[in-house]
Design an enzyme around this catalytic site. Structure first.
Site, PDB file in Angstrom:
ATOM      1  N   GLY A 253      26.256   0.534  47.791  1.00  0.00           N
ATOM      2  CA  GLY A 253      26.748  -1.328  48.453  1.00  0.00           C
ATOM      3  C   GLY A 253      25.744  -1.634  47.284  1.00  0.00           C
ATOM      4  N   ASP A 363      29.079 -13.224  55.802  1.00  0.00           N
ATOM      5  CA  ASP A 363      29.840 -12.167  54.754  1.00  0.00           C
ATOM      6  C   ASP A 363      30.238 -11.392  55.496  1.00  0.00           C
ATOM      7  OD1 ASP A 363      30.057 -11.335  52.359  1.00  0.00           O
ATOM      8  OD2 ASP A 363      28.102  -9.547  52.758  1.00  0.00           O
TER       9      ASP A 363
END
EC number: 2.7.10.2
Length: 508
Positions: A253, A363
């Site tokens: 990520g 998020d």
């Protein structure tokens, strides 16, 4: 204290175990109390108090459990289990209970989810104690189950009652689940149809396994279930890096990599290693201490941390990976709208818990939702976004900033609240119904910002029910306080199709 029942000794013995079936106390092999009491003068009224007799049985009888699975001890103080072994619970504390084996006499800590009450339905492979209607459907429709797979669960609405859930195939709906009320009789028996009654649920299962007799199909194999992962050992929080073995890289990520690995060589876990400098170790530890107390079935469980850089985050392992990737697989692309909405309801349930705890995710998107083997969705990475010290992420112009999922007030003013999470959830709903499509297709981040300022909202996706699109539009209200709560959205999504169909099948 030993057994104090005055009953036929030969009938009280459990095979190979010196335990009285009536009072659950051990019977001393050398005790005279084993002898059958034939003398009428010795028969005593159990309601009358007598002097010079043994203390009566405790009204709080011992809690006896049976091991559902084998368990190999891996810690100082835990106790090994063999499937079928019976134990006496001495103390219930958290997820590890202190117990004594009735076979060996040894004491130690046992994982609570590896045992079930003796003389109860819990050891039965077809019985699922605390399972909602929705979760029953999710379990039965998961891979590994087939036509006729079934389970019996406690009724959500009628205490002491049960429901039968059976996987079936419908020409219009495809794979589906039918539910039947199991009704209680005054004499303690059960029935689905009053034409056929049973003295026990075991008899009911045996009967409908040989004949459907009005059910949608004959009962097949019990719903597939996996051996649970043992709870995390209570004292392991900050762990040494050497205790972790990284085995398979699952993905990379913006802030690091995610690996499947093992802790101490035996516990399968997910390990996220963060790039050095991505966040302050001290700030991370403070946040992690809050996060570890947020425990809910719809949140990925945080197990432990390595706080020296590079920071490691150790969580439960989710076999199917992220939701955004899973939806694009050959299995994910076949999911029905019913199953997609069930997943959305699961996420809303987890966010309703975060909402109730006055916490914020910051998020929320399909990339941060993980999927289990049984297609259960869990929310990951809650709270971490606040700690990132990377301008590419924290500044709205940054390449890593998730513009397309972020509410306007958070983009423009950095104002993150649970209502900005609601906005993100609306975007996540579009990801779900489009099988992982990136939001605002064809638009760059600057174009998204400009269009939002002009009041633009994404159009209704193909195959998206009108009512679901209306819920999305509520999430995207300009004023945060006008957006719905997660608790409200949870109830809407859980009952999305229920309003138009019967809760239960008619009596056969």
């Amino acid at each position: 204290m030993g057994c104090c029942c005055s009953s036929d000794y030969d009938e009280d013995w459990i095979e190979n175990i010196d335990i009285c079936e009536h009072c659950n106390y051990p019977i001393d092999p050398d005790s005279k109390r084993q002898q059958l009491i034939r003398n009428v003068s010795e028969v005593r009224d159990p309601l009358v108090s007598y002097e010079a007799m043994s203390p009566p049985c405790s009204p709080l009888q011992d809690k006896l459990v049976v091991a559902l699975y084998d368990y190999e001890p891996t810690h100082d103080g835990d106790l090994g289990l063999k499937q079928g072994e019976k134990l006496r619970v001495l103390e219930e504390s958290g997820e590890w209970w202190r117990a004594q084996s009735l076979t060996t006499g040894q004491e130690g800590l046992i994982p609570h989810n590896f045992v079930a009450m003796v003389n109860s339905l819990e050891p039965e492979p077809w019985f699922f104690k605390n399972l909602s209607r929705k979760n029953a459907e999710a379990r039965l429709l998961a891979s590994g189950n087939t036509h006729g797979s079934f389970l019996i669960r406690e009724s959500e609405t009628s205490k002491g009652s049960y429901s039968l859930s059976v996987r079936d195939f419908d020409q219009n709906q495809g794979e589906t689940v039918k539910h039947y009320k199991i009704r209680n009789m005054d004499n303690g028996g059960y029935y689905i149809s009053p034409r056929v009654t049973f003295s026990s649920l075991h008899e009911l299962v045996e009967y409908y396994s040989s004949s459907s007799d009005g059910l949608c199909t004959r009962l097949g194999k019990p719903c597939r279930t996996q051996k649970p992962q043992k709870p995390w050992w209570q004292d392991e929080w900050e762990v040494p890096r050497e205790s972790l073995k990284l085995v398979e890289k699952l993905g990379a990520g913006q802030f690091g990599e995610v690996w499947m690995g093992f802790y101490n060589g035996h516990t399968k876990v997910a390990i996220k290693n963060l790039k050095q400098g991505s966040m302050s170790p001290s700030a991370f530890l403070a946040e992690a201490n809050l996060m570890k107390n947020l425990q809910h079935p719809r949140l990925v469980r945080l197990y432990a941390v390595v706080t020296k850089e590079p920071i490691y985050i150790i969580t439960e392992y989710m076999e199917k990976g992220s939701l955004v990737d899973f939806l694009k697989t050959s299995e994910g692309i076949k999911l029905s709208i019913n199953k997609l909405l069930d997943m959305a309801a699961q996420i809303a349930e987890g966010m309703a818990f975060i909402e109730a705890k006055n916490y914020i995710h910051r998020d929320l998107r399909a990339a941060n939702i993980l999927v289990s083997e049984a297609l259960c969705c869990k929310i990951a990475d809650f709270g971490l976004a606040r700690l990132i010290e990377d301008n590419e992420y924290t500044a709205r112009e940054g390449a890593k900033f998730p513009i397309k999922w972020t509410a306007p007030e958070a983009i423009n003013y950095g104002t993150f609240t649970i209502k900005s999470d609601v906005w993100s959830f609306g975007i996540l709903l579009t990801e779900i119904v489009t099988y992982g499509r990136i939001p605002y297709p064809g638009m760059t981040n600057p174009e998204v910002i400009q269009n939002l300022e002009r009041g633009y909202r994404m159009p209704q996706p193909d195959n998206c029910p009108q009512e679901l699109y209306e819920l999305m539009m509520q999430c995207w209200k300009e004023q945060p306080e006008e957006r719905p709560t997660f608790e409200y959205m949870k109830s809407v999504l859980e009952d999305f199709f229920t309003a138009t169909e019967g809760q239960y099948q008619q009596q056969p």
